[in-house]
Scaffold this motif. Structure first.
Motif, PDB file in Angstrom:
ATOM      1  N   ALA A  18       0.835  -1.212   0.000  1.00 47.35           N
ATOM      2  CA  ALA A  18       0.000   0.000   0.000  1.00 47.35           C
ATOM      3  C   ALA A  18       0.868   1.260   0.000  1.00 47.35           C
ATOM      4  O   ALA A  18       0.553   2.230  -0.701  1.00 47.35           O
ATOM      5  N   VAL A  19       1.976   1.261   0.760  1.00 49.99           N
ATOM      6  CA  VAL A  19       2.840   2.453   0.789  1.00 49.99           C
ATOM      7  C   VAL A  19       3.525   2.679  -0.552  1.00 49.99           C
ATOM      8  O   VAL A  19       3.767   3.821  -0.936  1.00 49.99           O
ATOM      9  N   GLU A  20       3.803   1.610  -1.274  1.00 43.17           N
ATOM     10  CA  GLU A  20       4.402   1.756  -2.602  1.00 43.17           C
ATOM     11  C   GLU A  20       3.399   2.375  -3.572  1.00 43.17           C
ATOM     12  O   GLU A  20       3.743   3.289  -4.335  1.00 43.17           O
ATOM     13  N   LYS A  21       2.177   1.890  -3.530  1.00 40.40           N
ATOM     14  CA  LYS A  21       1.133   2.450  -4.393  1.00 40.40           C
ATOM     15  C   LYS A  21       0.954   3.945  -4.111  1.00 40.40           C
ATOM     16  O   LYS A  21       0.869   4.750  -5.033  1.00 40.40           O
ATOM     17  N   LEU A  22       0.884   4.277  -2.834  1.00 37.19           N
ATOM     18  CA  LEU A  22       0.670   5.669  -2.451  1.00 37.19           C
ATOM     19  C   LEU A  22       1.835   6.551  -2.889  1.00 37.19           C
ATOM     20  O   LEU A  22       1.629   7.654  -3.404  1.00 37.19           O
ATOM     21  N   ASN A  23       3.068   6.075  -2.708  1.00 39.21           N
ATOM     22  CA  ASN A  23       4.228   6.833  -3.155  1.00 39.21           C
ATOM     23  C   ASN A  23       4.234   6.993  -4.675  1.00 39.21           C
ATOM     24  O   ASN A  23       4.592   8.056  -5.185  1.00 39.21           O
ATOM     25  N   LEU A  24       3.841   5.963  -5.398  1.00 44.64           N
ATOM     26  CA  LEU A  24       3.785   6.061  -6.858  1.00 44.64           C
ATOM     27  C   LEU A  24       2.727   7.071  -7.302  1.00 44.64           C
ATOM     28  O   LEU A  24       2.950   7.850  -8.229  1.00 44.64           O
ATOM     29  N   ILE A  25       1.592   7.090  -6.619  1.00 46.85           N
ATOM     30  CA  ILE A  25       0.543   8.064  -6.943  1.00 46.85           C
ATOM     31  C   ILE A  25       1.022   9.482  -6.633  1.00 46.85           C
ATOM     32  O   ILE A  25       0.840  10.397  -7.446  1.00 46.85           O
ATOM     33  N   TYR A  26       1.660   9.661  -5.480  1.00 42.55           N
ATOM     34  CA  TYR A  26       2.172  10.988  -5.128  1.00 42.55           C
ATOM     35  C   TYR A  26       3.274  11.406  -6.105  1.00 42.55           C
ATOM     36  O   TYR A  26       3.348  12.565  -6.513  1.00 42.55           O
ATOM     37  N   ASN A  27       4.107  10.468  -6.480  1.00 48.53           N
ATOM     38  CA  ASN A  27       5.159  10.728  -7.465  1.00 48.53           C
ATOM     39  C   ASN A  27       4.529  11.210  -8.780  1.00 48.53           C
ATOM     40  O   ASN A  27       4.987  12.193  -9.375  1.00 48.53           O
ATOM     41  N   LEU A  28       3.476  10.534  -9.230  1.00 49.35           N
ATOM     42  CA  LEU A  28       2.791  10.923 -10.469  1.00 49.35           C
ATOM     43  C   LEU A  28       2.178  12.323 -10.326  1.00 49.35           C
ATOM     44  O   LEU A  28       2.327  13.165 -11.218  1.00 49.35           O
ATOM     45  N   PHE A  29       1.506  12.576  -9.201  1.00 52.70           N
ATOM     46  CA  PHE A  29       0.883  13.879  -8.965  1.00 52.70           C
ATOM     47  C   PHE A  29       1.913  15.010  -9.015  1.00 52.70           C
ATOM     48  O   PHE A  29       1.721  16.010  -9.703  1.00 52.70           O
ATOM     49  N   THR A  30       3.024  14.829  -8.312  1.00 48.82           N
ATOM     50  CA  THR A  30       4.033  15.888  -8.288  1.00 48.82           C
ATOM     51  C   THR A  30       4.794  15.976  -9.612  1.00 48.82           C
ATOM     52  O   THR A  30       5.262  17.053  -9.977  1.00 48.82           O
ATOM     53  N   THR A  31       4.901  14.870 -10.333  1.00 52.22           N
ATOM     54  CA  THR A  31       5.508  14.915 -11.665  1.00 52.22           C
ATOM     55  C   THR A  31       4.653  15.784 -12.585  1.00 52.22           C
ATOM     56  O   THR A  31       5.185  16.602 -13.349  1.00 52.22           O
ATOM     57  N   ILE A  32       3.356  15.628 -12.499  1.00 48.66           N
ATOM     58  CA  ILE A  32       2.448  16.465 -13.292  1.00 48.66           C
ATOM     59  C   ILE A  32       2.626  17.932 -12.904  1.00 48.66           C
ATOM     60  O   ILE A  32       2.687  18.803 -13.775  1.00 48.66           O
ATOM     61  N   LEU A  33       2.752  18.213 -11.591  1.00 50.41           N
ATOM     62  CA  LEU A  33       2.998  19.596 -11.153  1.00 50.41           C
ATOM     63  C   LEU A  33       4.311  20.132 -11.718  1.00 50.41           C
ATOM     64  O   LEU A  33       4.380  21.279 -12.155  1.00 50.41           O
ATOM     65  N   VAL A  34       5.353  19.308 -11.691  1.00 45.15           N
ATOM     66  CA  VAL A  34       6.650  19.741 -12.238  1.00 45.15           C
ATOM     67  C   VAL A  34       6.501  20.070 -13.712  1.00 45.15           C
ATOM     68  O   VAL A  34       7.016  21.100 -14.186  1.00 45.15           O
ATOM     69  N   LEU A  35       5.793  19.238 -14.441  1.00 41.08           N
ATOM     70  CA  LEU A  35       5.619  19.486 -15.876  1.00 41.08           C
ATOM     71  C   LEU A  35       4.783  20.737 -16.136  1.00 41.08           C
ATOM     72  O   LEU A  35       5.089  21.519 -17.039  1.00 41.08           O
ATOM     73  N   ILE A  36       3.747  20.946 -15.351  1.00 34.92           N
ATOM     74  CA  ILE A  36       2.896  22.131 -15.517  1.00 34.92           C
ATOM     75  C   ILE A  36       3.674  23.414 -15.217  1.00 34.92           C
ATOM     76  O   ILE A  36       3.577  24.397 -15.942  1.00 34.92           O
ATOM     77  N   PHE A  37       4.455  23.381 -14.134  1.00 34.95           N
ATOM     78  CA  PHE A  37       5.177  24.582 -13.694  1.00 34.95           C
ATOM     79  C   PHE A  37       6.661  24.528 -14.035  1.00 34.95           C
ATOM     80  O   PHE A  37       7.479  25.171 -13.375  1.00 34.95           O
ATOM     81  N   PHE A  38       6.997  23.792 -15.056  1.00 35.74           N
ATOM     82  CA  PHE A  38       8.389  23.546 -15.441  1.00 35.74           C
ATOM     83  C   PHE A  38       9.211  24.835 -15.517  1.00 35.74           C
ATOM     84  O   PHE A  38      10.317  24.901 -14.981  1.00 35.74           O
ATOM     85  N   ASN A  39       8.697  25.856 -16.141  1.00 40.58           N
ATOM     86  CA  ASN A  39       9.441  27.104 -16.334  1.00 40.58           C
ATOM     87  C   ASN A  39       9.503  27.980 -15.092  1.00 40.58           C
ATOM     88  O   ASN A  39      10.263  28.944 -15.065  1.00 40.58           O
ATOM     89  N   ARG A  40       8.724  27.661 -14.068  1.00 35.02           N
ATOM     90  CA  ARG A  40       8.716  28.479 -12.856  1.00 35.02           C
ATOM     91  C   ARG A  40       9.513  27.854 -11.709  1.00 35.02           C
ATOM     92  O   ARG A  40       9.731  28.502 -10.693  1.00 35.02           O
TER      93      ARG A  40
END
Length: 185
Positions: A18-40
């Protein structure tokens, strides 16, 4: 007996903890944030690279478990995911910096709800060195306490360790997401 049992064959019913799944989901969420705000962001390439290594490390530990299924490799998998909290928390600051600080909004809300600033009142009432040191000690023991609780569950309540670590990790991630989206000091 406990040490011997630590290295004997132990089969997990599911591929991901369960902790691996949760970390992977959080990783995906923050990866999307990094991509959205890449230039900032200051170092988005580094953040993306770290996410890749986190993903690779997670799958490497799962692979290690498939080769050597034991409580020891399950322990490594859990510790690996819990240790990532030391990476995820400071990273929230990187996201936090790109949004407008909302301290003034929450200070006004505090004042409207309570007719004062509760943090300032708290500091006035408990301002002695004793209280400062007690709170510093509590803050210093924060991560060791989480580690001790997780280790306790792993060795003495093994059927509940996955639930325990999931609750700990999910509460951190809920806090991190709130902190990212509502930046306050």
């Amino acid at each position: 007996e406990m040490a011997i049992g630590f290295f004997i064959f132990f089969e997990q019913e599911r591929k991901f903890l369960a902790v691996e799944k949760l970390n992977l989901i959080y990783n995906l969420f923050t990866t999307i944030l990094v991509l959205i705000f890449f230039n900032r962001l200051d170092a988005p390439q580094s953040q993306l690279l770290c996410r890749f290594f986190i993903l690779a490390g997670t799958f490497a530990l799962i692979y290690l478990y498939t080769r050597f299924p034991s409580r020891a490799t399950v322990f490594l998998r859990i510790v690996g995911q819990m240790a990532l909290l030391s990476y995820w928390y400071p990273e929230t600051f990187e996201f936090n910096r790109i949004f407008m600080n909302l301290d003034h909004v929450f200070a006004s809300l505090d004042y409207n709800l309570f007719g004062c600033q509760p943090a300032l009142m708290f500091e006035q009432v408990l301002s002695s060195d004793f209280w400062r040191e007690a709170f510093n000690l509590g803050y210093w023991l924060y991560y060791p306490m989480i580690a001790c609780v997780s280790i306790y569950y792993f060795f003495y309540r093994p059927k509940e360790v996955e639930r325990c670590t999931f609750i700990i990790i999910s509460s951190f991630f809920i806090y991190y997401i709130i902190y990212i989206l509502f930046p306050v000091a």
